[in-house]
Design a protein around this motif. Structure first.
Motif, PDB file in Angstrom:
ATOM      1  N   GLY A  49       0.805  -1.207   0.000  1.00  0.00           N
ATOM      2  CA  GLY A  49       0.000   0.000   0.000  1.00  0.00           C
ATOM      3  C   GLY A  49       0.831   1.246   0.000  1.00  0.00           C
ATOM      4  N   ALA A  50       0.239   2.251  -0.563  1.00  0.00           N
ATOM      5  CA  ALA A  50       0.894   3.526  -0.752  1.00  0.00           C
ATOM      6  C   ALA A  50      -0.004   4.584  -0.132  1.00  0.00           C
ATOM      7  N   SER A  51       0.604   5.695   0.226  1.00  0.00           N
ATOM      8  CA  SER A  51      -0.136   6.709   0.967  1.00  0.00           C
ATOM      9  C   SER A  51      -0.013   8.063   0.308  1.00  0.00           C
ATOM     10  N   VAL A  63      -0.232  10.863   1.989  1.00  0.00           N
ATOM     11  CA  VAL A  63       0.340  11.819   2.933  1.00  0.00           C
ATOM     12  C   VAL A  63       1.839  11.546   3.011  1.00  0.00           C
ATOM     13  N   THR A  80       4.316   9.048   5.323  1.00  0.00           N
ATOM     14  CA  THR A  80       3.568   8.249   6.299  1.00  0.00           C
ATOM     15  C   THR A  80       3.873   6.767   6.263  1.00  0.00           C
ATOM     16  N   PRO A 111       7.347   4.653   8.587  1.00  0.00           N
ATOM     17  CA  PRO A 111       7.312   3.830   9.805  1.00  0.00           C
ATOM     18  C   PRO A 111       6.591   2.497   9.624  1.00  0.00           C
ATOM     19  N   HIS A 112       5.701   2.403   8.628  1.00  0.00           N
ATOM     20  CA  HIS A 112       5.042   1.114   8.399  1.00  0.00           C
ATOM     21  C   HIS A 112       6.073   0.075   7.968  1.00  0.00           C
ATOM     22  N   VAL A 135       8.758  12.437  10.784  1.00  0.00           N
ATOM     23  CA  VAL A 135       8.588  10.989  10.914  1.00  0.00           C
ATOM     24  C   VAL A 135       9.731  10.235  10.230  1.00  0.00           C
ATOM     25  N   SER A 153      11.696   7.443  12.320  1.00  0.00           N
ATOM     26  CA  SER A 153      11.652   6.068  11.806  1.00  0.00           C
ATOM     27  C   SER A 153      13.054   5.509  11.592  1.00  0.00           C
TER      28      SER A 153
END
Lengths: 349, 316
Positions: free
Chosen positions: B107-109, B111, B114, B117-118, B148, B152
């Motif tokens: 998955g891509a975001s 924002v 973001t 950290p995933h 972040v 991270s």
């Protein structure tokens, strides 16, 4: 049947411990979870039992560590992320709102994010502007998040277990003043599942709904009201999202009067949601009078006199409820009673 | 298939998919934003050449290239862009939220920053379970403005997690050049300052990227080597969002793009292949693309009831 007694802290700690024993995918982390104070004892013994891989303190990085929890969940872990103050969740809002809440939906159901985010609301001994906020309505606003706010040891344990087993992100809203509260605490694991409110005292004159620590004040207010012949029904929503509107509305259909007491501000808050949901449900069937009580619409001051004025208390709740029942400003304020005073904690923390 | 043939197939496929997206875009069959990777394909292709199918990848809103390079389903991607029920997110994600769990594309975001950290959290789980897998974390130079990013990287270094951080540095966050956003230009020096070995590749050569990524991934796989940071210089040929060019806006000059267009990695790798092998690859890819767009065209839109599904994952 002899029922075991325990504290709210015991309930929280035992829930995580039992779930970590049952399910090796459960991990627990957050700032200071493994320090000597162990988050007021709620994480005591976990690192010794499960090791530093599954239980660890973190850097001060709420944003990234919330994202780390999401990444862990995508990989099949069930993280419990602990915050010692709810105020600090503001640093994690992007991950909670933009990612955790939306992943299931925006990835078409192909992923889920089973994370539990614990946070504690402070009150008294000068917690002040940034250690006192009850910000759960922010999370109630967002589809995809569940919100629990247990008010007693039994529900603290049962909600925590239900939260860990839930396949969705769950916000566990705890209150520092509830931590020493004691009550029945069954030893075997059990769930207090989302969406069912509980009637704690029955009465036909007025319905008092209390959220988080405000529920404790409502129970005391109920005794003040009984002294003057007003029978209050006291309801604990337990879960704020999903909210048991039917359960609360059933009580209000009986009493015709609703006082919602929040542990937060009233504007756009949980009390606004509960009151309007009940009114929408009962309109045309029942004429309902409503009152909302919550934090003063100010920042929380640490100085004791102003701090006391900032919060609704058992006495101010009772006064508001009686006025609602009588339909006029009675000017009544019950006297203090020794059995209705919170045991507040002393500092420094 | 040789490495050159594999890489060319990926490069050509991604380029052509996005050219088709750009071609159909004015017809409004895709009623949502698209952020094209045209010009940047070689970074994702080089990185994914170093990965195994069981490795995981996390990307950005500009992830068509990463999704395809990681093995994401092409039909499901085009259907997603069309908003169809057969899309990789059932039409509920769009171009900015491509996902293919079976391919390890998580998955891509939309924002910025973001998903960094995933990737780190995913790698924590991989290491906790002692699995011989690595996690690829792709982001742009814009993400390195965000707090972040630093949080991270620090945690990944602290726990020595198997993350391959890859910064696609195209110099622009939307229309703002890196020099207007960052005091120091050396992004990989910042990773090094956090204790993560790092390296910068200047020309987006997919073979060099693959070699470096493979060495790093193999070193960290199943062990305690910890993360590696690769800064890959590249260039976005198209506008930030949409199918066109944007040199007329005036925030950048076409002359800045020209060295990258001259050094186009798709053409460079093509020139390494015998003409007949190249033709076979192109023919197969063209057929696959035509099939994917036809599939999207004829797929149904989601039922109205789909508005309400997937808000929560309910227990079976």
């Amino acid at each position: 049947m002899s029922e075991r007694d325990g504290s709210y802290v015991d309930g929280l700690r035992e829930a995580v411990l039992q779930e970590m024993e049952r399910d090796p995918s459960v991990v627990c982390f957050g700032l200071d979870v493994d320090d000597p104070k162990a988050i007021q004892g709620t994480t005591r013994g976990l690192v010794e039992k499960f090791g530093q891989g599954r239980v660890f303190g973190t850097p001060l990085a709420e944003d990234a560590m919330t994202g780390v929890a999401i990444g862990m969940a995508l990989a099949g872990l069930r993280p419990v992320h602990v915050h010692i103050r709810m105020d600090f969740l503001l640093l994690a809002m992007n991950q909670l709102v933009n990612i955790a809440a939306k992943s299931s939906y925006m990835y078409g159901g192909s992923v889920s994010v089973p994370i539990v985010v614990r946070s504690m609301i402070g009150k008294s001994w000068g917690q002040g502007a940034q250690h006192s906020q009850g910000l759960y309505s922010y999370f109630m606003h967002v589809p995809g998040l569940k919100v629990a706010a247990p008010t007693n040891p039994h529900d603290a344990k049962g909600c925590m277990i239900a939260a860990i087993r839930d396949d969705n992100p769950v916000m566990m809203v705890e209150h520092r003043l509830l931590y020493p509260h004691r009550g029945p605490l069954p030893e075997a694991p059990y769930e207090v599942r989302p969406g069912r409110a509980r009637v704690l005292a029955q009465g036909g004159d007025v319905t008092l709904v209390g959220i988080s620590h405000a529920l404790a004040e409502c129970l005391r207010a109920q005794r003040h009201l009984a002294d003057v012949g007003v029978a209050a029904e006291v309801i604990d929503p337990i879960w704020l999202a999903p909210l048991d509107v039917d359960g609360i509305a059933a009580s209000v259909a009986k009493t015709g009067r609703l006082v919602v007491v929040d542990n937060g501000w009233t504007t756009c808050g949980a009390s606004a949601e509960i009151a309007s949901a009940v009114l929408e449900k009962l309109q045309g069937q029942r004429d309902v009078r409503v009152r909302r009580l919550g934090f003063a619409n100010t920042t929380c001051p640490p100085t004791p006199g102003l701090e006391a004025l900032f919060y609704p208390s058992a006495r101010t709740i009772a006064a508001a409820a009686r006025d609602l029942v009588e339909g006029r400003a009675t000017g009544w304020l019950p006297a203090e009673r020794a059995d209705a005073v919170e045991i507040e904690f002393r500092g420094p923390f | 298939m040789s490495e050159a043939a594999r890489i060319y197939r990926q490069l050509y496929r991604i380029r052509r998919v996005e050219e088709e997206v750009a071609r159909v875009y004015p017809t409004d069959v895709i009623k949502s934003p698209v952020h094209l990777s045209i010009g940047q394909e070689s970074v994702s292709v080089g990185l994914c050449e170093a990965l195994r199918p069981e490795d995981a990848a996390f990307g950005t809103y500009r992830s068509h290239a990463l999704y395809l390079a990681k093995g994401g389903n092409l039909r499901a991607m085009i259907a997603e862009l069309y908003g169809k029920a057969t899309g990789c997110a059932k039409g509920k994600g769009g171009s900015m939220h491509l996902v293919d769990v079976a391919a390890g594309m998580f998955g891509a975001s939309a924002v910025v920053g973001t998903t960094i950290p995933h990737a780190v959290g995913y790698a924590y789980a991989v290491k906790l379970r002692r699995e011989p897998r690595v996690v690829l974390c792709v982001f742009g130079d814009g993400a390195t403005d965000e707090g972040v990013f630093y949080e991270s990287l620090n945690f990944a270094a602290l726990k020595r997690l198997p993350v391959l951080f890859a910064c696609e540095n195209n110099r622009y966050a939307i229309h703002t050049h890196q020099r207007l956003r960052q005091h120091l230009p050396e992004i990989c020096a910042r990773a090094a300052a956090l204790g993560i070995p790092s390296e910068r590749i200047e020309d987006a050569d997919p073979f060099a990227i693959a070699a470096r990524a493979r060495a790093a991934a193999d070193a960290m796989r199943g062990g305690d080597a910890g993360p590696f940071f690769l800064e890959c210089m590249t260039y976005r040929w198209k506008e930030h969002v949409g199918p066109g060019e944007d040199y007329a806006l005036g925030y950048r000059e076409r002359s800045e793009a020209e060295p990258w267009i001259h050094g186009d990695q798709v053409a460079k790798v093509a020139a390494q292949l015998p003409p007949d092998e190249r033709a076979r690859i192109e023919e197969a890819v063209e057929a696959e693309i035509a099939d994917a767009f036809a599939f999207a065209e004829k797929s149904p839109f989601p039922d109205d009831a789909e508005l309400w599904t997937d808000v929560f994952r309910e227990a079976p």
